[in-house]
Every structure is written in structure tokens, then in C-alpha cells.
Design a protein around this motif. Structure first.
Motif, short mmCIF file in Angstrom:
data_model
loop_
_atom_site.label_atom_id
_atom_site.label_comp_id
_atom_site.label_asym_id
_atom_site.label_seq_id
_atom_site.Cartn_x
_atom_site.Cartn_y
_atom_site.Cartn_z
N THR A 1 0.84 -1.20 0.00
CA THR A 1 0.00 0.00 0.00
C THR A 1 0.87 1.25 0.00
OG1 THR A 1 -1.73 -1.14 1.26
CG2 THR A 1 -1.80 1.26 1.24
N ARG A 2 1.85 1.27 0.87
CA ARG A 2 2.71 2.44 1.03
C ARG A 2 3.64 2.63 -0.18
NH1 ARG A 2 1.86 3.89 6.44
NH2 ARG A 2 0.46 2.34 7.36
N LEU B 1 1.53 4.27 -2.87
CA LEU B 1 1.35 5.70 -2.59
C LEU B 1 2.62 6.49 -2.89
CD1 LEU B 1 -0.70 5.32 0.70
CD2 LEU B 1 -1.56 6.23 -1.47
N ARG C 1 3.02 9.70 -5.99
CA ARG C 1 3.03 10.97 -5.27
C ARG C 1 3.12 12.19 -6.18
NH1 ARG C 1 7.92 8.75 -5.46
NH2 ARG C 1 9.78 10.05 -5.80
N TYR D 1 -5.55 8.94 -2.00
CA TYR D 1 -4.65 9.61 -1.07
C TYR D 1 -5.38 10.05 0.20
CZ TYR D 1 -0.65 9.07 -4.01
OH TYR D 1 0.39 8.51 -4.72
N GLY E 1 -4.74 7.09 2.09
CA GLY E 1 -3.37 7.18 2.55
C GLY E 1 -3.23 8.08 3.77
N ALA F 1 0.51 12.14 2.09
CA ALA F 1 -0.69 11.69 1.39
C ALA F 1 -1.80 12.73 1.44
CB ALA F 1 -1.18 10.36 1.96
N LEU G 1 -4.51 -0.26 -5.33
CA LEU G 1 -4.45 0.05 -3.91
C LEU G 1 -5.60 -0.60 -3.15
CD1 LEU G 1 -3.01 2.76 -2.01
CD2 LEU G 1 -5.47 2.64 -1.64
#
Length: 417
Positions: free
Chosen positions: A32-33, A36, A40, A76, A79, A87, A391
Motif C-alpha cells: 500500500t505504502r 502511494l 506521489r 490519497y 493514505g 498523502a 491500492l
């Protein structure tokens, strides 16, 4: 040399444990991270989200659109709820496109993109509704105002209370409604409506979602659980629609395998929100089984074909990443609902497939399209435009079936009542 205890058996992690395995969940959280981090750079300085290329760089050939701006606001916002630094600002900058240059201040609603101000599409507006709900949940600046406006526009312009379904496309000033009706826009409207109901507590949105689900289930049953996607203004199926454009990215000919999987999951979310509607669970099973039977590895290679005809024969054999993500999410949801090992086995099978073919281990994110030999291609989806589908696939197994994604993440992070 230590003596071996003959009564002790080695620890074996069963396939059936994957959807609930804490070690797998840790991998999901890291992925997941990573996703993200890849996306970005999507935020446009003037507001909105930019289409990303294969390396996560903004593609200058693609205009800022309502669809991607709404999807990335949603992504986001999630996030931000997960506590990922940076995020929240990406979500708020994407949201500013929806409250700024993509919005029609004269007639209301949202244009498809900064380059197209000719129509108002229900598909896009469903994602604006979702974005508003997720942004509100995350406490983002402008989130509540966006949600209130999106609710008002969607209810007034796209919800057809007589039909119990959503209209598809208006002209720019909402004076002419196109005669086409489609299931794709209704599908994402159901996701958005279930999310809004969970965020606001307004059950009118849940009732609308259930009415759409009933129509889809009844229609799919008549087509052996293949879902007709296209209809005329009286909601009569158009089974030959786009026969000459079989790989259309939003309105392809025939039965779309991935939508059977996506509807399967949505039915379980709807049932969890309204347990008395028990018919949804068995319909979810039927849709899933048909999609897997028609679509998975049917041409001798792993992967889901994109579409089939009405007998189940593949039409477009390319593998779209979003189909695999929806298969993963549907299997996780069915395992959560029924607890059967077969769903966990499919869940692991499809994550293994994704890890082998779809995850770009060099540049990040997922290849959005593979050919029939599982080689990356871009005839339908150039680059890696957004993170919406991939995601969500990292979260389904870690969350309850209700509420929907953003409010469920909020409760996971802070479980206090």
C-alpha cells in the motif's frame, strides 16, 4: 547435536490462511505504502491529478481529468487515514481540481477534463461522489463541501428514481440526456452510494444502491450470470453494442469478466450493510463462479481475459490489471463472508499471478495491461494512470465488508465508537 522431537510437527502455513495471515497483511501494508510513494507526483500545481506514465511521472500528453482527480483524491485520502506522510496534501491538491477548474460553476457538475467541456458523465460523477465521501472521512480541507455538492448533483441529475438506476451522459448544460444507459457507471455509483451511506448515515443512498444491485442480479441471472453492460433509454439490453470496438476501455463489447468479479464484491458489501437482503450473497457466488469459469486461464496461460461473447468464448484476450485486482478483492470478500478454503486458494493464486506478471518490481506500481502472453503492452491503457484498483486490492482482506473502504480504514486506525 540437538535431538529431534518425533512428536513435533513442522509449522506449515496453509493456503487458506492467506486472507487472514498477519505476515501477509504486513506485506499488503508495505505494498500500500509503496503504491502511494509511486503515485506521489500525480498532484497538479493548478489543481487536480495528472495521468502517470510507466515510471510514475506526469504524462504531459494527457489532460487533467475529473476521473483521475476523483480517484486520486480517494486513494490519497485513504493514505492520509493510514498516516502516510504527504498523502493528505496530494489528496487536497487533487481535490482542488474538483472544486476548481474541473467544476462547472454555471450549470453544476463536473466536466470530463480540462480539455473536454462538452458533456457530463455519470461515471465521472460517481467517482466525485466517492472522492467527497473519502475526503470527508479523512478530514481534508474542502471534503465536506465537495461531498454535499456531489450528493446534490448526483441525486438531481443522474439518479433515475423511476427506473431505480442511474443515467449515463448529459450534455454540458444538463438539457439533453443521451439515450445510452450503462452498467459500468451504475457499478461505480453503487460503490460510491454505499460509501456515502456509511459516511453520512443517510440510508437513502443504501436504498438506491440496493435497487441497482437487484436489477443487475435479475438481468445477469437471465444471461447465465454474464452481465449485459449496455442498454437503450428503456433499459433494453444491447448485446451487440461496440462489437466493432471490442477492447473499448469503458464500454467494450460482450461480457466483461472483471465486472462480474467487481459486482460480486459489491453485492457482499451491500449485504453486509443490509443483512436482510440475503439474496445478495448467493448472487455474489454465482457472479464470481461465472467470471472465473469464463475468464481465468481459459486460453492455456495464466491471467484473466478481458471480455467474452455471450457463450463465454474469449473476445479480447489481453489481461487488464484491474481485472486481477478485482478478482483478488472478490476472493477476499467471499472468504470473509463464507469462510470457504476455495476462496482463499483463489486469493493466493491471483496474488501469485500478480506478483509474477503484473507488479513492476523495477519501476513500481502495476503494469496496467498485458497481452495474451502476459507481456506488458499499452494499446488500451498507456502508462500507469492511477492507483485506484491496485491500492484497493491491498486493503480488502484487511477490512470488514461494511462500511466501505475509507470509513473502514478510519475505524481500523481508530476503533473507538
Amino acid at each position: 547435536m540437538p535431538r529431534r522431537d518425533p512428536a513435533r510437527r513442522p509449522t506449515v502455513i496453509q493456503v487458506s490462511s492467506w486472507p487472514t495471515n498477519p505476515a501477509h497483511h504486513r506485506w499488503l501494508d508495505q505494498h500500500t505504502r509503496d503504491l502511494l510513494a509511486f503515485g506521489r507526483r500525480t498532484a497538479d500545481p493548478e489543481g487536480g491529478a495528472r495521468w502517470l506514465d510507466a515510471r510514475g511521472r506526469p504524462d504531459p500528453q494527457q489532460p487533467v481529468s475529473t476521473l483521475l482527480s476523483a480517484r486520486m483524491t480517494h486513494v490519497y485520502a485513504v493514505g492520509a487515514l493510514l498516516g502516510v506522510p504527504g498523502a493528505g496534501p496530494v489528496a487536497e491538491q487533487s481535490l482542488r481540481g474538483l472544486t476548481g477548474r474541473l467544476r462547472d460553476p454555471e450549470h453544476g457538475g463536473w466536466f470530463p477534463s480540462v480539455a473536454d467541456r462538452t458533456v457530463k458523465a455519470g461515471y465521472d460523477h460517481a467517482f466525485v461522489l466517492l472522492a467527497g465521501a473519502s475526503a470527508t472521512t479523512a478530514g481534508l480541507a474542502g471534503g465536506r463541501a465537495l461531498l454535499a455538492e456531489a450528493e446534490a448533483v448526483f441525486a438531481a441529475r443522474f439518479w433515475d428514481d423511476t427506473a431505480g438506476r442511474c443515467a449515463d451522459t448529459w450534455n454540458a448544460d444538463f438539457t439533453v440526456l443521451d439515450g445510452y444507459r450503462g452498467i459500468n457507471g451504475n457499478m461505480h455509483a453503487v460503490e460510491a452510494m454505499l460509501t456515502v451511506a456509511g459516511v453520512t448515515g443517510d440510508d437513502a443512498w443504501l436504498e438506491r444502491a440496493l435497487r441497482v444491485c437487484r436489477f443487475v442480479a435479475d438481468t445477469a441471472r437471465a444471461y447465465e450470470w454474464r452481465i449485459p453492460e449496455h442498454y437503450d433509454e428503456h433499459w433494453r439490453p444491447l448485446p451487440d453494442f461496440h462489437r466493432d470496438q471490442p477492447d473499448h476501455p469503458f464500454k467494450p463489447y460482450g461480457s466483461t469478466v472483471g465486472h462480474g468479479l467487481e459486482w460480486s464484491r459489491l453485492f457482499l458489501h451491500a449485504e453486509a450493510a443490509r443483512p436482510a437482503e440475503s439474496w445478495l450473497a448467493e448472487a455474489a457466488r454465482a457472479l464470481f463462479d461465472r467470471a472465473v469459469s469464463d475468464g481465468w486461464a481459459v486460453d492455456g496461460r495464466p491471467g484473466f481475459v478481458y471480455t467474452t461473447d455471450w457463450s463465454g468464448t474469449p473476445v479480447v484476450r489481453d489481461r487488464m490489471h484491474w481485472v486481477a485486482t478485482e478478482a483478488i478483492s472478490a476472493a477476499a470478500a467471499l472468504h470473509a463472508r463464507f469462510g470457504e478454503d476455495r476462496y482463499a486458494t483463489w486469493y493466493r493464486t491471483w496474488w501469485d499471478y500478480a506478483g509474477t506478471y503484473l507488479l513492476d518490481h523495477e519501476h513500481g506500481s502495476w503494469f496496467h495491461q498485458l497481452d495474451a502472453s502476459n507481456i506488458p503492452t499499452d494499446t488500451v491503457w498507456p502508462g500507469k494512470p492511477d492507483l485506484y484498483h491496485c491500492l484497493q486490492a491491498t486493503l480488502t482482506a484487511r477490512l470488514p465488508l461494511t462500511p466501505m473502504l475509507a470509513p473502514a480504514v478510519a475505524r481500523l486506525v481508530d476503533p473507538r465508537p
